[in-house]
Enzyme design. Structure first.
Site, mmCIF file in Angstrom:
data_model
loop_
_atom_site.group_PDB
_atom_site.id
_atom_site.type_symbol
_atom_site.label_atom_id
_atom_site.label_comp_id
_atom_site.label_asym_id
_atom_site.label_seq_id
_atom_site.Cartn_x
_atom_site.Cartn_y
_atom_site.Cartn_z
ATOM 1 N NE ARG A 91 32.921 -28.162 9.087
ATOM 2 C CZ ARG A 91 34.023 -28.781 8.677
ATOM 3 N NH1 ARG A 91 35.197 -28.444 9.198
ATOM 4 N NH2 ARG A 91 33.964 -29.719 7.762
ATOM 5 C CG HIS A 93 29.250 -21.163 1.217
ATOM 6 N ND1 HIS A 93 30.588 -20.801 1.247
ATOM 7 C CD2 HIS A 93 29.246 -22.523 1.037
ATOM 8 C CE1 HIS A 93 31.343 -21.870 1.087
ATOM 9 N NE2 HIS A 93 30.554 -22.933 0.972
ATOM 10 C CD GLN A 140 31.195 -25.427 4.222
ATOM 11 O OE1 GLN A 140 31.949 -25.863 3.358
ATOM 12 N NE2 GLN A 140 30.411 -26.219 4.972
ATOM 13 C CD GLU A 185 31.525 -25.182 -2.209
ATOM 14 O OE1 GLU A 185 30.434 -25.103 -1.614
ATOM 15 O OE2 GLU A 185 32.477 -25.870 -1.793
ATOM 16 C CG HIS A 231 35.600 -23.251 0.730
ATOM 17 N ND1 HIS A 231 35.568 -24.273 1.650
ATOM 18 C CD2 HIS A 231 34.414 -23.305 0.083
ATOM 19 C CE1 HIS A 231 34.423 -24.920 1.547
ATOM 20 N NE2 HIS A 231 33.703 -24.348 0.602
#
Length: 408
Positions: A282, A263, A96, A133, A98
Site C-alpha cells: 500500500r 491503482h 496499492q 486482477e 501487487h
C-alpha cells in the site's frame, strides 16, 4: 454443476446498499464490500451434492483432477487458481500495487526466513503468488489506474495553487518520466507527517473548489480526489493519487491491473477476478502498514493510458475480456429470451455468475454421478454456480452471465 453459497465480506469501505440490491435482500445498515465466489481458504464458497453444504476448497482437495481437470492441476497446482468477486466500493480502497511472481516468491521466502508471522501488521507477503486482477463495471465505476504522464500530473497539481507542492511540480516537468515519478512518489511518502497533513488539507480545499468551478479542466478528477480526502483527511495518499490516471468506467467496461501498476478503486459496483493471492503493498488512503522501500522496489514507474477494456465478441455469443494471464479468463454472455442455447465447453473449472435477469443452466455431460447428468439449475440476479472441469453446460434464459475460468 452446483449452486454456490457465498460469503459477503463487511470491510469498512463497502457500500451499504449495492450488494443487497444485487442479491435482492434488505440492507443491514452495515458496509458490505465483497461477495466472494471460489475456493479461497479465507472465505470459501459452499456447495451441496446431496450430503449437506461442503466448502469448495475441501471438495477440490478431495479430488483435484476431477474438479479442476488434469491440465489445470499440472499448470497451477491442486487449487482453483482464481477468485471471483462482486466488489461494492462506497468509499475509496487503498492506493496499492501487487508484486510479480518472482517478487512475491522472493518476498514471501524472505519474510518466512525472518520469522514474521503471517498475521503481523507489518507483513507484506501472505503467499508466494502474484495477484493480477481485472474489474468489470456493473455501474458507473470510479478508479485510479497507472501513472499519468508527468507533464499532465504537473499541470493538475500546479493548478491547485499550493506552494508546498511546487517542488513536486518542478521535478515532474524537469526530469525524465520514470525518474520524475519515482522522485515525487518517494518525496510524498517520505515527507514529515504533520507538514504533509497541512499540505493535503490545502490541496483538498483547492481540489473541491476547482471541481465546482465551471470550465475547469479535469474537474471530474478533482472531484474524485476531494471525495477520497473526505474519507482520509490529511492522508499523504491523496497527493500520491494525483499522480495516477483517474478513470470512470461505464457498465461493461473493464480495467486489467498487472504487477507493479499503482491503482485504487474509489466508488461503484463491479465484477472482479484475480489470481488467488493476498499480496498487497500500500502507498496511501489506508491506516494499514506502508513499507516504503519495498513499495518503491515493486512499483513500475511507467506512465500511460489506463487502458480501458471492452469485451471482444467471440463464437457462440461469448464476449471475452482479454488479459495477458493464464490463471483466469473472464467473459460474459448477454442472453435474449427465445434465442438459441449457448454451450460452454468442458475441460476447465468454471464459476458462473448471473448479474441481471434469470439464466438457466443445463448439464449436457458429467464426470460425476449419473444422476447429475442433464441436471438443470436456474440462477437469478446475484446467484452463482460452480461447474467442474468434466461438465459441458448449456445456457438459456434472459439476462447477463459472467463466466470465470482459466485459460485453456
Amino acid at each position: 454443476m452446483n449452486r454456490l453459497t457465498n460469503t459477503v465480506r463487511p470491510y469498512a469501505w463497502g457500500s451499504t446498499t449495492a450488494i443487497p440490491e444485487l442479491l435482492g435482500i434488505e440492507p443491514t445498515g452495515e458496509p458490505q464490500a465483497e461477495l466472494w465466489m471460489g475456493a479461497h481458504p479465507g472465505a470459501p464458497s459452499r456447495i451441496d451434492r446431496g450430503q449437506g453444504p461442503v466448502a469448495l476448497d475441501a471438495v477440490i482437495d478431495a479430488d483435484p483432477a476431477a474438479e479442476l481437470g488434469e491440465a489445470a492441476v499440472k499448470r497451477f497446482g491442486p487449487r482453483l487458481p482464481f477468485l471471483l468477486k462482486v466488489l461494492a466500493a462506497g468509499a475509496p480502497l487503498s492506493v496499492q500495487v501487487h508484486p510479480d511472481l518472482a517478487q512475491a516468491a522472493a518476498g514471501y521466502a524472505d519474510e518466512e526466513a525472518r520469522g514474521i508471522p503471517l498475521d503481523a501488521p507489518n507483513r507484506n507477503y501472505k503467499d508466494a503468488n502474484h495477484k493480477p486482477e481485472m474489474i468489470v463495471a456493473l455501474s458507473p465505476f470510479d478508479g485510479l489506474c497507472g501513472f499519468r504522464r508527468p507533464a499532465e500530473a504537473a499541470d493538475l497539481v500546479d493548478a491547485l495553487g499550493v506552494p508546498a507542492l511546487t517542488p513536486y511540480v518542478d521535478i515532474l516537468r524537469a526530469q525524465p518520466e520514470d525518474q520524475a515519478l519515482r522522485e515525487v512518489l518517494a518525496a510524498v511518502l517520505g515527507a514529515e507527517p504533520g507538514a504533509m497533513a497541512e499540505t493535503v488539507r490545502a490541496a483538498t480545499e483547492s481540489a473541491s473548489r476547482l471541481a465546482r468551478t465551471p470550465g475547469t479542466p479535469r474537474a471530474d478528477s478533482y472531484a474524485a480526489y476531494a471525495k477520497a480526502a473526505h474519507s482520509f483527511p490529511g492522508d499523504r495518499g491523496i497527493i500520491a493519487a494525483m499522480l495516477l490516471n483517474h478513470v470512470r468506467l461505464q457498465p461493461g467496461e473493464a480495467l486489467y491491473l498487472g504487477a507493479g501498476v499503482p491503482h485504487a478503486y474509489l466508488d461503484g459496483l463491479g465484477v472482479e477476478i484475480m489470481a488467488n493471492s493476498d499480496n498487497v503493498l500500500r502507498c496511501g488512503l489506508t491506516p494499514k502498514h506502508i513499507d516504503v522501500p519495498e513499495l518503491m522496489r515493486v512499483v513500475r514507474f511507467t506512465a500511460g493510458d489506463p487502458g480501458v477494456l471492452r469485451p471482444e465478441a467471440g463464437p457462440d455469443g461469448e464476449e471475452l475480456y482479454p488479459a495477458p494471464i493464464d490463471e483466469f479468463r473472464l467473459s460474459r454472455y448477454l442472453l435474449a429470451a427465445g434465442a438459441d442455447p449457448r454451450t460452454l465447453p468442458a475441460g476447465t473449472p468454471q464459476i458462473l455468475l448471473c448479474t441481471s435477469g434469470e439464466v438457466r443452466l443445463r448439464t449436457l455431460t458429467s464426470s460425476h454421478t449419473a444422476s447429475s447428468a442433464d441436471a438443470t439449475l436456474s440462477l437469478a440476479q446475484g446467484e452463482s454456480a460452480y461447474v467442474p472441469a468434466g461438465e459441458r453446460t448449456e445456457l438459456t434464459g434472459r439476462g447477463t452471465l459472467f463466466r470465470a475460468t482459466v485459460a485453456a
